[in-house]
Design a protein around this motif. Structure first.
Motif, mmCIF file in Angstrom:
data_model
loop_
_atom_site.group_PDB
_atom_site.id
_atom_site.type_symbol
_atom_site.label_atom_id
_atom_site.label_comp_id
_atom_site.label_asym_id
_atom_site.label_seq_id
_atom_site.Cartn_x
_atom_site.Cartn_y
_atom_site.Cartn_z
ATOM 1 N N ASN A 1 35.991 33.672 52.056
ATOM 2 C CA ASN A 1 35.926 35.125 52.140
ATOM 3 C C ASN A 1 36.372 35.681 53.496
ATOM 4 O O ASN A 1 36.947 36.776 53.557
ATOM 5 N N PRO B 1 45.028 40.517 45.314
ATOM 6 C CA PRO B 1 44.602 40.451 43.906
ATOM 7 C C PRO B 1 45.801 40.215 42.994
ATOM 8 O O PRO B 1 46.901 40.711 43.257
ATOM 9 N N GLU C 1 41.516 36.753 32.218
ATOM 10 C CA GLU C 1 40.247 37.457 31.997
ATOM 11 C C GLU C 1 39.719 37.205 30.581
ATOM 12 O O GLU C 1 38.503 37.036 30.378
ATOM 13 N N ALA D 1 34.700 37.070 38.964
ATOM 14 C CA ALA D 1 34.569 38.298 39.746
ATOM 15 C C ALA D 1 35.935 38.821 40.194
ATOM 16 O O ALA D 1 36.225 40.008 40.045
ATOM 17 N N LYS D 2 36.777 37.948 40.742
ATOM 18 C CA LYS D 2 38.086 38.350 41.249
ATOM 19 C C LYS D 2 39.107 37.260 40.976
ATOM 20 O O LYS D 2 38.762 36.079 40.844
ATOM 21 N N TYR E 1 42.659 36.040 42.830
ATOM 22 C CA TYR E 1 43.547 36.244 43.973
ATOM 23 C C TYR E 1 44.779 35.349 43.863
ATOM 24 O O TYR E 1 44.750 34.282 43.238
ATOM 25 N N ARG F 1 35.384 33.273 42.001
ATOM 26 C CA ARG F 1 36.698 33.832 42.293
ATOM 27 C C ARG F 1 37.757 32.750 42.080
ATOM 28 O O ARG F 1 37.582 31.617 42.527
#
Length: 481
Positions: A220, A231, A242, A253-254, A256, A279
């Motif tokens: 992070n 993203p 997704e 959650a994300k 990248y 992530r």
């Protein structure tokens, strides 16, 4: 627990009966025996690389004879580099130990502190000691790292760094390492000093906690210092990922995309995060035709920098390289298959199992340390006759005394890792991604210029993943079962 430590102390009491010089040379010999075994395995692998072989039937649809030969030459170059580097480091370390660099450096660290009236303050002296070693290691490794990236990797078309990028990267790594390491070392020494009979429990809890904290802050806050993370843009791939994550109840959650192409042409994908906030990170080199930035000004700036640092290259060479880059990578369905493999690791709790094993091993290692660290013979073997600094005890025990144990433990983890990789592949097969995963693995093999043939013994000892041919065979068997 104290009884266990007492039992181990009695077991290791034979060390006090060994002459310091004898113990020193015995530990050096053990390190050389392990190193010789590693070199023997590397020799076997190098001989494997030297054999001219045809493209295996499983790869004829994605690899040509010319590409196979390029992969073979790349593997040979890397092996030669690694062997020369390894032998140099081994000889350098042995010479430094023989001339007594550890007590000299410890004394020098104390002399530096004496200037500021802090002499004999063990924690500060340990910080100076570690700081000097990190600076020396960074500086001495620069020529090797430069050669690897700007000669070896450049020769085979993988290096994308500029010299300026390399220098900044090296400085940032040193600073981040110091910021993370020095406080942890200081607190660990303090815990050992004041922990009493159960210091090893407190030390284990501290290191375990710090490992979890770093595992959280690194992706992070630290990784973005070195690479750009954006993203994943809206589109078919994002929607498909997704949808797949929702189907598997993966707590996404994300997503990248990291600009790995700024550093190298190699590809990768992974996920991180705790509990309900996972992530996913994809390298831009993994996704066919993907560019992490659509900002034209950014692209012009990068182009300008590339032109300034690589003026010796012709324009048509750059255009050809860009064309090849666009041809590399995986299609969306193949990227999904790769992620499905990663989801398999999550679903089967492989990461959690590995985490538990590592923490249990860490506890066992601290128990051994508690039984060993006050042995005068160990300190005397390395030239410490008047003092027994905790940091030196950690260094001697973790790097030399327990080296055979770490080798066995590492091999056991490698065997377990290969088993997990087969299970994760099988997970993707059950979700009907067998063909896509097979194509993705083959493309990544070619894109990363990986040689598909390996020496059996070398692969079993070193490879945390099964070889490509083993994985493809297992996927085909899983499809029919």
């Amino acid at each position: 627990m104290v009884f266990l430590i007492s039992t181990l102390e009695e077991y290791f009491s034979f060390l006090d009966k060994i002459e310091p010089d004898t113990l020193f040379y015995a530990l050096i010999l053990i390190k050389w025996i392990i190193s010789t075994w590693e070199h023997y395995l590397s020799y076997r692998q190098y001989q494997n690389y030297k054999r001219h072989q045809n493209v295996p039937a499983e790869l004829t649809d994605v690899m040509t004879d010319d590409e196979l030969n390029k992969a073979r030459l790349y593997a040979m170059d890397k092996m030669r580099y690694n062997e020369i580097h390894s032998i140099f480091n081994q000889v350098e370390t042995t010479i430094l130990l023989l001339i007594g660099v550890l007590p000299w450096l410890w004394q020098t660290s104390g002399n530096i502190l004496a200037i500021y009236n802090y002499f004999n303050y063990e924690i500060l002296q340990s910080i100076v000691f570690v700081g000097i070693i990190m600076i020396y290691s960074t500086i001495s490794n620069i020529p090797w790292s430069y050669y690897y990236h700007f000669v070896l990797e450049e020769k085979h078309g993988f290096n994308k760094q500029t010299v300026k990028f390399f220098i900044k990267d090296t400085i940032k790594k040193l600073l981040v390492t110091c910021i993370l390491t020095l406080p942890i070392v200081s607190l660990l020494i303090k815990i050992i000093q004041i922990g009493g009979d159960y210091f090893f429990v407190y030390a284990w809890l501290f290191v375990t906690t710090m490992s979890l904290i770093i595992a959280f802050i690194y992706p992070n806050y630290i990784a973005p210092l070195f690479d750009r993370y954006d993203p994943l843009r809206e589109g078919e791939l994002l929607t498909s990922i997704e949808t797949l994550a929702a189907k598997l109840k993966f707590p996404l959650a994300k997503i990248y995309v990291v600009e790995g192409s700024a550093r190298s042409a190699h590809s990768n994908a992974y996920f991180y995060g705790f509990f309900k906030a996972k992530r996913i990170v994809l390298y831009d080199t993994l996704i066919k035709g993907y560019s992490i930035s659509e900002n034209k000004d950014d692209d012009k700036e990068k182009t300008s920098e590339a032109e300034n640092t690589l003026t010796h290259r012709k324009t048509n060479d750059v255009q050809q390289a860009n064309k090849k880059k666009a041809e590399k990578g995986c299609e969306p369905e193949e990227v999904l298959a790769v992620l499905c493999h990663e989801f398999g690791h999550w679903s089967l709790s492989h990461n959690l199992i590995n985490l538990c094993i590592s923490f249990l091993n860490l506890f066992f290692v601290f128990v051994l340390f508690a039984a060993l660290f006050e042995r005068s013979a160990l300190y005397g073997a390395y030239g410490f006759t008047a003092t027994k600094p905790i940091l030196i005890g950690l260094l001697i025990i973790f790097q030399y005394v327990l080296l055979p144990y770490f080798e066995v433990f590492s091999f056991a983890l490698t065997v377990l890792s290969r088993r997990f990789e087969f299970q994760a592949d099988n997970f993707a097969v059950k979700l009907h991604y067998a063909d896509s995963l097979g194509r993705a693995l083959k493309k990544l093999q070619v894109d990363n210029m990986a040689y598909p043939f390996s020496d059996y013994l070398y692969a079993k000892y070193h490879y945390s993943h099964p070889t490509l041919l083993e994985r493809l065979k297992a996927i085909e068997l899983a499809k029919t079962s």
